[in-house]
Design an enzyme around this catalytic site. Structure first.
Site, PDB file in Angstrom:
ATOM      1  N   SER A  52       0.816  -1.206   0.000  1.00  0.00           N
ATOM      2  CA  SER A  52       0.000   0.000   0.000  1.00  0.00           C
ATOM      3  C   SER A  52       0.851   1.259   0.000  1.00  0.00           C
ATOM      4  O   SER A  52       0.343   2.348  -0.238  1.00  0.00           O
ATOM      5  CB  SER A  52      -0.922   0.011   1.221  1.00  0.00           C
ATOM      6  OG  SER A  52      -0.171  -0.234   2.386  1.00  0.00           O
ATOM      7  N   HIS A  82      -3.187  -3.239  -5.960  1.00  0.00           N
ATOM      8  CA  HIS A  82      -3.562  -2.762  -4.623  1.00  0.00           C
ATOM      9  C   HIS A  82      -5.071  -2.835  -4.422  1.00  0.00           C
ATOM     10  O   HIS A  82      -5.824  -2.064  -5.021  1.00  0.00           O
ATOM     11  CB  HIS A  82      -3.041  -1.324  -4.429  1.00  0.00           C
ATOM     12  CG  HIS A  82      -3.297  -0.790  -3.065  1.00  0.00           C
ATOM     13  ND1 HIS A  82      -3.635   0.525  -2.818  1.00  0.00           N
ATOM     14  CD2 HIS A  82      -3.280  -1.385  -1.848  1.00  0.00           C
ATOM     15  CE1 HIS A  82      -3.806   0.692  -1.516  1.00  0.00           C
ATOM     16  NE2 HIS A  82      -3.596  -0.443  -0.916  1.00  0.00           N
ATOM     17  N   GLU A 101      -6.136  -0.636  -7.544  1.00  0.00           N
ATOM     18  CA  GLU A 101      -5.121   0.182  -8.217  1.00  0.00           C
ATOM     19  C   GLU A 101      -4.095  -0.748  -8.866  1.00  0.00           C
ATOM     20  O   GLU A 101      -3.561  -1.639  -8.198  1.00  0.00           O
ATOM     21  CB  GLU A 101      -4.422   1.110  -7.218  1.00  0.00           C
ATOM     22  CG  GLU A 101      -5.313   2.216  -6.696  1.00  0.00           C
ATOM     23  CD  GLU A 101      -4.624   3.105  -5.670  1.00  0.00           C
ATOM     24  OE1 GLU A 101      -4.722   4.332  -5.781  1.00  0.00           O
ATOM     25  OE2 GLU A 101      -3.989   2.569  -4.734  1.00  0.00           O
ATOM     26  N   ASN A 131      -4.107   6.237  -1.378  1.00  0.00           N
ATOM     27  CA  ASN A 131      -3.472   6.475  -0.074  1.00  0.00           C
ATOM     28  C   ASN A 131      -2.732   7.809  -0.029  1.00  0.00           C
ATOM     29  O   ASN A 131      -2.573   8.397   1.032  1.00  0.00           O
ATOM     30  CB  ASN A 131      -2.524   5.330   0.299  1.00  0.00           C
ATOM     31  CG  ASN A 131      -3.276   4.157   0.907  1.00  0.00           C
ATOM     32  OD1 ASN A 131      -4.439   4.287   1.280  1.00  0.00           O
ATOM     33  ND2 ASN A 131      -2.622   3.022   1.005  1.00  0.00           N
TER      34      ASN A 131
HETATM   35  N1  3HC Z   1     -16.241  -8.597   4.405  1.00  0.00           N
HETATM   36  C1  3HC Z   1     -17.208  -8.875   3.512  1.00  0.00           C
HETATM   37  N2  3HC Z   1     -18.337  -8.140   3.380  1.00  0.00           N
HETATM   38  C2  3HC Z   1     -18.491  -7.120   4.211  1.00  0.00           C
HETATM   39  C3  3HC Z   1     -17.532  -6.756   5.191  1.00  0.00           C
HETATM   40  C4  3HC Z   1     -16.367  -7.557   5.264  1.00  0.00           C
HETATM   41  N3  3HC Z   1     -15.386  -7.286   6.144  1.00  0.00           N
HETATM   42  N4  3HC Z   1     -17.983  -5.664   5.850  1.00  0.00           N
HETATM   43  C5  3HC Z   1     -19.180  -5.354   5.327  1.00  0.00           C
HETATM   44  N5  3HC Z   1     -19.476  -6.210   4.326  1.00  0.00           N
HETATM   45  C6  3HC Z   1     -20.647  -6.166   3.462  1.00  0.00           C
HETATM   46  C7  3HC Z   1     -21.897  -6.496   4.235  1.00  0.00           C
HETATM   47  O1  3HC Z   1     -22.149  -7.887   4.235  1.00  0.00           O
HETATM   48  C8  3HC Z   1     -22.960  -5.735   3.469  1.00  0.00           C
HETATM   49  O2  3HC Z   1     -23.352  -6.420   2.312  1.00  0.00           O
HETATM   50  P1  3HC Z   1     -24.939  -6.497   1.958  1.00  0.00           P
HETATM   51  O3  3HC Z   1     -25.431  -5.094   1.964  1.00  0.00           O
HETATM   52  O4  3HC Z   1     -24.972  -7.137   0.595  1.00  0.00           O
HETATM   53  O5  3HC Z   1     -25.542  -7.334   3.023  1.00  0.00           O
HETATM   54  C9  3HC Z   1     -22.219  -4.507   2.951  1.00  0.00           C
HETATM   55  O6  3HC Z   1     -20.821  -4.824   2.999  1.00  0.00           O
HETATM   56  C10 3HC Z   1     -22.521  -3.320   3.802  1.00  0.00           C
HETATM   57  O7  3HC Z   1     -22.193  -3.680   5.144  1.00  0.00           O
HETATM   58  P2  3HC Z   1     -22.967  -3.156   6.422  1.00  0.00           P
HETATM   59  O8  3HC Z   1     -24.385  -2.804   6.079  1.00  0.00           O
HETATM   60  O9  3HC Z   1     -22.738  -4.092   7.559  1.00  0.00           O
HETATM   61  O10 3HC Z   1     -22.161  -1.883   6.840  1.00  0.00           O
HETATM   62  P3  3HC Z   1     -21.963  -0.549   6.068  1.00  0.00           P
HETATM   63  O11 3HC Z   1     -23.109  -0.171   5.207  1.00  0.00           O
HETATM   64  O12 3HC Z   1     -21.531   0.382   7.124  1.00  0.00           O
HETATM   65  O13 3HC Z   1     -20.729  -0.838   5.082  1.00  0.00           O
HETATM   66  C11 3HC Z   1     -18.429  -0.790   4.657  1.00  0.00           C
HETATM   67  C12 3HC Z   1     -19.529  -1.305   5.566  1.00  0.00           C
HETATM   68  C13 3HC Z   1     -18.571  -1.417   3.264  1.00  0.00           C
HETATM   69  C14 3HC Z   1     -17.117  -1.234   5.284  1.00  0.00           C
HETATM   70  C15 3HC Z   1     -18.573   0.766   4.529  1.00  0.00           C
HETATM   71  O14 3HC Z   1     -18.672   1.349   5.798  1.00  0.00           O
HETATM   72  C16 3HC Z   1     -17.415   1.408   3.804  1.00  0.00           C
HETATM   73  O15 3HC Z   1     -17.356   1.429   2.584  1.00  0.00           O
HETATM   74  N6  3HC Z   1     -16.451   1.987   4.569  1.00  0.00           N
HETATM   75  C17 3HC Z   1     -15.252   2.619   4.014  1.00  0.00           C
HETATM   76  C18 3HC Z   1     -14.213   1.537   3.796  1.00  0.00           C
HETATM   77  C19 3HC Z   1     -12.970   2.114   3.187  1.00  0.00           C
HETATM   78  O16 3HC Z   1     -12.777   3.311   3.042  1.00  0.00           O
HETATM   79  N7  3HC Z   1     -12.057   1.201   2.828  1.00  0.00           N
HETATM   80  C20 3HC Z   1     -10.784   1.589   2.281  1.00  0.00           C
HETATM   81  C21 3HC Z   1      -9.770   1.575   3.381  1.00  0.00           C
HETATM   82  S1  3HC Z   1      -8.212   2.115   2.815  1.00  0.00           S
HETATM   83  C22 3HC Z   1      -7.500   0.736   2.228  1.00  0.00           C
HETATM   84  O17 3HC Z   1      -8.013  -0.359   2.265  1.00  0.00           O
HETATM   85  C23 3HC Z   1      -6.162   0.917   1.639  1.00  0.00           C
HETATM   86  C24 3HC Z   1      -5.103   0.320   2.498  1.00  0.00           C
HETATM   87  O18 3HC Z   1      -3.883   0.365   1.775  1.00  0.00           O
HETATM   88  C25 3HC Z   1      -4.958   1.026   3.828  1.00  0.00           C
END
Ligand code: 3HC
Length: 281
Positions: free
Chosen positions: A117, A138, A150, A188
């Site tokens: 990352s 990524h 990415e 990032n």
């Molecule tokens: N694994 C699989 N599926 C998941 C999950 C997981 N860990 N977490 C949530 N889900 C699924 C749920 O099953 C649900 O699916 P459905 O609607 O079909 O039933 C869907 O995602 C939505 O989940 P929830 O209703 O429980 O919760 P939210 O609506 O709050 O969504 C989220 C959860 C998708 C994590 C949302 O909050 C989100 O998009 N958050 C931002 C995440 C983000 O920014 N990620 C990037 C991080 S940076 C990165 O990864 C880069 C690295 O280099 C640091």
């Protein structure tokens, strides 16, 4: 491509295994010991079972998906893979040591990729014997949900490698964007200074955690406020990424704030440790 290898069955690795197997690929996943391997495979099974219980997959699809996954602790079992994605700890020495051992087993045509990352893909590629077949892929957390990948290119990569990897990403039902190699790539590079700034705003008393989170959720339509997202990603992960990016750019906006460092030292790593900016007790 038919067979995908994944090295590392942690949070990111297991997500890559799941989405690859879900798209019909045979997947070989390697962990360093059987405890870590069993833990990762168990988490994949739980995720698949959840999808079946929610009606997102049929039971047969769930079974077919898991039957396409082979777990191993032996790098030699990756020999038949067309693409191997490394998703181990964000540490340059650990990654380059892995590649030099792994390349003894890979076919000459195999593509090697890193899910790094923040390290530059160029320095990883240059440490291998296949810089033309080395690329950054990524993924974002949670891998089964996030639509973006990415694809990080270097000066050395063969255009055919980029095409094959783009096709693979598309076959997972994800959208890829191509990024020139730079620490943090596109997302990032923008996201990490924002998260670090949120910590600085809190340190400086601009508002409570809850109000800063509500501000960004309701004011900007973000799915999570910065502190919920920091806890979700893991404070140790963000700290490491910030250190690597600060080292690369020498710009203060990438410097980890003292509060972040102290929280990591205290073992408050976010959701995974039960406590971060919020308490998950
Ligand atoms: N694994 C699989 N599926 C998941 C999950 C997981 N860990 N977490 C949530 N889900 C699924 C749920 O099953 C649900 O699916 P459905 O609607 O079909 O039933 C869907 O995602 C939505 O989940 P929830 O209703 O429980 O919760 P939210 O609506 O709050 O969504 C989220 C959860 C998708 C994590 C949302 O909050 C989100 O998009 N958050 C931002 C995440 C983000 O920014 N990620 C990037 C991080 S940076 C990165 O990864 C880069 C690295 O280099 C640091």
């Amino acid at each position: 491509m038919k067979t995908i290898g994944v090295v590392g069955c942690g949070l990111m690795g297991r997500g890559i295994v799941e989405v690859s197997a879900a798209s019909g690929y045979q997947v070989v996943v390697r962990e360093i010991n059987s405890d870590l391997l069993d833990g990762g495979l168990k988490a994949i099974r739980q995720s698949v079972d959840r999808a079946v219980a929610k009606g997102k997959r049929s039971e047969e699809e769930g079974e077919a998906l898991t039957s396409r996954i082979v777990g191993t602790t032996d790098l030699a079992e990756l020999a038949a893979c067309d693409l191997v994605i490394e998703a181990i700890v964000e540490d340059l020495d650990a990654k380059t040591a892995l590649y030099s051992e792994l390349e003894n087993h890979l076919s000459p045509a195999a593509i090697l990729a890193s899910n790094t990352s923040s390290l530059t893909v160029t320095q990883l590629a240059a440490s291998t014997q296949r810089p033309d077949r080395f690329i950054g892929i990524h993924f974002f957390n949670p891998v089964p949900v996030m639509k973006l990948v990415e694809i990080v290119t270097t000066l050395m990569v063969d255009p055919n490698t980029v095409t094959r990897v783009s096709d693979y990403v598309e076959s997972l039902g994800k959208r890829s964007i191509e990024c020139k190699d730079n620490s943090g790539f596109i997302v990032n590079r923008l996201l990490v200074p924002y998260l670090l700034d949120a910590i600085r705003a809190y340190e400086n008393g601009f508002g409570s955690l809850e109000d800063i989170d509500e501000g960004m959720k309701l004011g900007c339509g973000h799915p999570m406020g910065p502190f919920v997202l920091l806890d979700f990603i893991g404070l140790d992960t963000i700290y490491n990424i910030a250190e690597i990016m600060f080292d690369e750019y020498r710009e203060t906006r990438f410097a980890p704030p003292p509060l972040l460092k102290q929280m990591v030292q205290a073992g408050h790593l976010g959701r995974k440790s039960g406590r971060g900016f919020y308490d998950y007790g």
